[in-house]
Motif scaffolding. Structure first.
Motif, PDB file in Angstrom:
ATOM      1  N   UNK A  67       0.831  -1.205   0.000  1.00 33.49           N
ATOM      2  CA  UNK A  67       0.000   0.000   0.000  1.00 33.49           C
ATOM      3  C   UNK A  67       0.866   1.256   0.000  1.00 33.49           C
ATOM      4  N   UNK A  68       2.052   1.141  -0.578  1.00 32.33           N
ATOM      5  CA  UNK A  68       2.943   2.307  -0.640  1.00 32.33           C
ATOM      6  C   UNK A  68       2.344   3.414  -1.487  1.00 32.33           C
ATOM      7  N   UNK A  69       1.557   3.034  -2.488  1.00 37.42           N
ATOM      8  CA  UNK A  69       0.811   4.006  -3.298  1.00 37.42           C
ATOM      9  C   UNK A  69      -0.663   3.766  -2.962  1.00 37.42           C
ATOM     10  N   UNK A  70      -1.221   4.559  -2.054  1.00 32.34           N
ATOM     11  CA  UNK A  70      -2.568   4.280  -1.536  1.00 32.34           C
ATOM     12  C   UNK A  70      -3.663   4.158  -2.596  1.00 32.34           C
ATOM     13  N   UNK A  71      -3.480   4.744  -3.762  1.00 33.31           N
ATOM     14  CA  UNK A  71      -4.493   4.616  -4.819  1.00 33.31           C
ATOM     15  C   UNK A  71      -4.438   3.256  -5.506  1.00 33.31           C
ATOM     16  N   UNK A  72      -3.350   2.497  -5.304  1.00 31.07           N
ATOM     17  CA  UNK A  72      -3.167   1.229  -6.014  1.00 31.07           C
ATOM     18  C   UNK A  72      -2.691   0.112  -5.084  1.00 31.07           C
ATOM     19  N   UNK A  73      -3.438  -0.201  -4.033  1.00 26.76           N
ATOM     20  CA  UNK A  73      -3.023  -1.302  -3.169  1.00 26.76           C
ATOM     21  C   UNK A  73      -3.079  -2.624  -3.930  1.00 26.76           C
ATOM     22  N   UNK A  74      -2.110  -3.490  -3.651  1.00 29.89           N
ATOM     23  CA  UNK A  74      -2.042  -4.751  -4.393  1.00 29.89           C
ATOM     24  C   UNK A  74      -1.200  -5.789  -3.655  1.00 29.89           C
ATOM     25  N   UNK A  75      -1.444  -7.028  -4.023  1.00 29.83           N
ATOM     26  CA  UNK A  75      -0.561  -8.129  -3.650  1.00 29.83           C
ATOM     27  C   UNK A  75       0.391  -8.351  -4.813  1.00 29.83           C
ATOM     28  N   UNK A  76       1.632  -8.693  -4.524  1.00 31.21           N
ATOM     29  CA  UNK A  76       2.588  -9.119  -5.546  1.00 31.21           C
ATOM     30  C   UNK A  76       2.615 -10.640  -5.539  1.00 31.21           C
ATOM     31  N   UNK A  77       2.279 -11.230  -6.663  1.00 30.72           N
ATOM     32  CA  UNK A  77       2.243 -12.693  -6.786  1.00 30.72           C
ATOM     33  C   UNK A  77       3.350 -13.137  -7.730  1.00 30.72           C
ATOM     34  N   UNK A  78       4.110 -14.133  -7.321  1.00 34.64           N
ATOM     35  CA  UNK A  78       5.148 -14.671  -8.196  1.00 34.64           C
ATOM     36  C   UNK A  78       5.381 -16.125  -7.853  1.00 34.64           C
ATOM     37  N   UNK A  79       6.091 -16.798  -8.721  1.00 35.60           N
ATOM     38  CA  UNK A  79       6.405 -18.206  -8.495  1.00 35.60           C
ATOM     39  C   UNK A  79       5.171 -19.091  -8.526  1.00 35.60           C
ATOM     40  N   UNK A  80       5.198 -20.126  -7.705  1.00 33.36           N
ATOM     41  CA  UNK A  80       4.105 -21.103  -7.678  1.00 33.36           C
ATOM     42  C   UNK A  80       2.783 -20.473  -7.249  1.00 33.36           C
ATOM     43  N   UNK A  81       2.823 -19.517  -6.326  1.00 31.66           N
ATOM     44  CA  UNK A  81       1.593 -18.860  -5.869  1.00 31.66           C
ATOM     45  C   UNK A  81       0.967 -18.073  -7.024  1.00 31.66           C
ATOM     46  N   UNK A  82       1.777 -17.416  -7.819  1.00 33.47           N
ATOM     47  CA  UNK A  82       1.285 -16.682  -8.982  1.00 33.47           C
ATOM     48  C   UNK A  82       0.543 -17.628  -9.925  1.00 33.47           C
ATOM     49  N   UNK A  83       1.175 -18.737 -10.247  1.00 34.77           N
ATOM     50  CA  UNK A  83       0.550 -19.693 -11.165  1.00 34.77           C
ATOM     51  C   UNK A  83      -0.738 -20.266 -10.579  1.00 34.77           C
ATOM     52  N   UNK A  84      -0.728 -20.604  -9.297  1.00 38.67           N
ATOM     53  CA  UNK A  84      -1.918 -21.147  -8.635  1.00 38.67           C
ATOM     54  C   UNK A  84      -3.085 -20.161  -8.703  1.00 38.67           C
ATOM     55  N   UNK A  85      -2.830 -18.923  -8.324  1.00 38.77           N
ATOM     56  CA  UNK A  85      -3.896 -17.917  -8.275  1.00 38.77           C
ATOM     57  C   UNK A  85      -4.433 -17.635  -9.670  1.00 38.77           C
ATOM     58  N   UNK A  86      -3.544 -17.425 -10.631  1.00 41.00           N
ATOM     59  CA  UNK A  86      -4.013 -17.103 -11.980  1.00 41.00           C
ATOM     60  C   UNK A  86      -4.814 -18.250 -12.581  1.00 41.00           C
ATOM     61  N   UNK A  87      -4.389 -19.473 -12.321  1.00 38.98           N
ATOM     62  CA  UNK A  87      -5.136 -20.625 -12.821  1.00 38.98           C
ATOM     63  C   UNK A  87      -6.538 -20.667 -12.201  1.00 38.98           C
ATOM     64  N   UNK A  88      -6.620 -20.487 -10.893  1.00 38.08           N
ATOM     65  CA  UNK A  88      -7.912 -20.513 -10.214  1.00 38.08           C
ATOM     66  C   UNK A  88      -8.796 -19.333 -10.616  1.00 38.08           C
ATOM     67  N   UNK A  89      -8.191 -18.233 -11.015  1.00 41.18           N
ATOM     68  CA  UNK A  89      -8.943 -17.064 -11.466  1.00 41.18           C
ATOM     69  C   UNK A  89      -9.340 -17.176 -12.939  1.00 41.18           C
ATOM     70  N   UNK A  90      -8.903 -18.252 -13.585  1.00 39.63           N
ATOM     71  CA  UNK A  90      -9.266 -18.462 -14.985  1.00 39.63           C
ATOM     72  C   UNK A  90      -8.401 -17.711 -15.973  1.00 39.63           C
ATOM     73  N   UNK A  91      -7.262 -17.228 -15.518  1.00 39.17           N
ATOM     74  CA  UNK A  91      -6.324 -16.525 -16.397  1.00 39.17           C
ATOM     75  C   UNK A  91      -5.307 -17.558 -16.842  1.00 39.17           C
ATOM     76  N   UNK A  92      -5.504 -18.071 -18.060  1.00 41.83           N
ATOM     77  CA  UNK A  92      -4.709 -19.213 -18.516  1.00 41.83           C
ATOM     78  C   UNK A  92      -3.433 -18.828 -19.229  1.00 41.83           C
ATOM     79  N   UNK A  93      -3.422 -17.700 -19.859  1.00 42.74           N
ATOM     80  CA  UNK A  93      -2.248 -17.326 -20.638  1.00 42.74           C
ATOM     81  C   UNK A  93      -1.756 -15.965 -20.188  1.00 42.74           C
ATOM     82  N   UNK A  94      -0.639 -15.953 -19.466  1.00 38.49           N
ATOM     83  CA  UNK A  94      -0.052 -14.686 -19.061  1.00 38.49           C
ATOM     84  C   UNK A  94       1.398 -14.683 -19.483  1.00 38.49           C
ATOM     85  N   UNK A  95       1.726 -13.742 -20.306  1.00 39.89           N
ATOM     86  CA  UNK A  95       3.096 -13.576 -20.813  1.00 39.89           C
ATOM     87  C   UNK A  95       3.646 -14.862 -21.421  1.00 39.89           C
TER      88      UNK A  95
END
Length: 98
Positions: A67-95
């Motif tokens: 939340x360093x930029x209060x207008x754009x709070x976010x989680x940073x996802x990478x590695x296995x957690x990134x792949x898990x979340x994107x798959x469960x969210x239905x985002x199959x093709x990223x980069x």
């Protein structure tokens, strides 16, 4: 260091965040602290409570919200957690990943 993102992709991500949606933005990223990780996905939402509740579904602690930029709070996802979340969210093709 972040790279490989287009201005319109960033603008769309910011717009969705301002609307109170959970928004995803994946870009190439290199950080010596995380060897083997070449991309990061920012999962953001302006509504911090909504973002925290969303994160809990994936085992993400609200304390991990950037939340360093209060207008754009976010989680940073990478590695296995990134792949898990994107798959469960239905985002199959990223980069190019399948």
């Amino acid at each position: 260091m972040a790279f490989g993102i287009k201005k319109h992709e960033l603008a769309e991500w910011k717009e969705k965040i301002h609307k109170g949606e959970i928004a995803f933005l994946t870009h190439y990223w290199i950080d010596d602290r995380f060897p083997g990780c070449t991309t990061v996905t920012k999962a953001g939402c302006r509504d911090i409570e909504k973002l925290a509740e969303w994160g809990r579904k994936y085992g993400l602690s609200p304390e991990w919200i950037d939340n360093r930029k209060p207008d754009y709070p976010h989680f940073d996802l990478f590695g296995m957690k990134q792949e898990e979340v994107l798959k469960k969210e239905g985002i199959k093709n990223f980069l190019g990943k399948k």
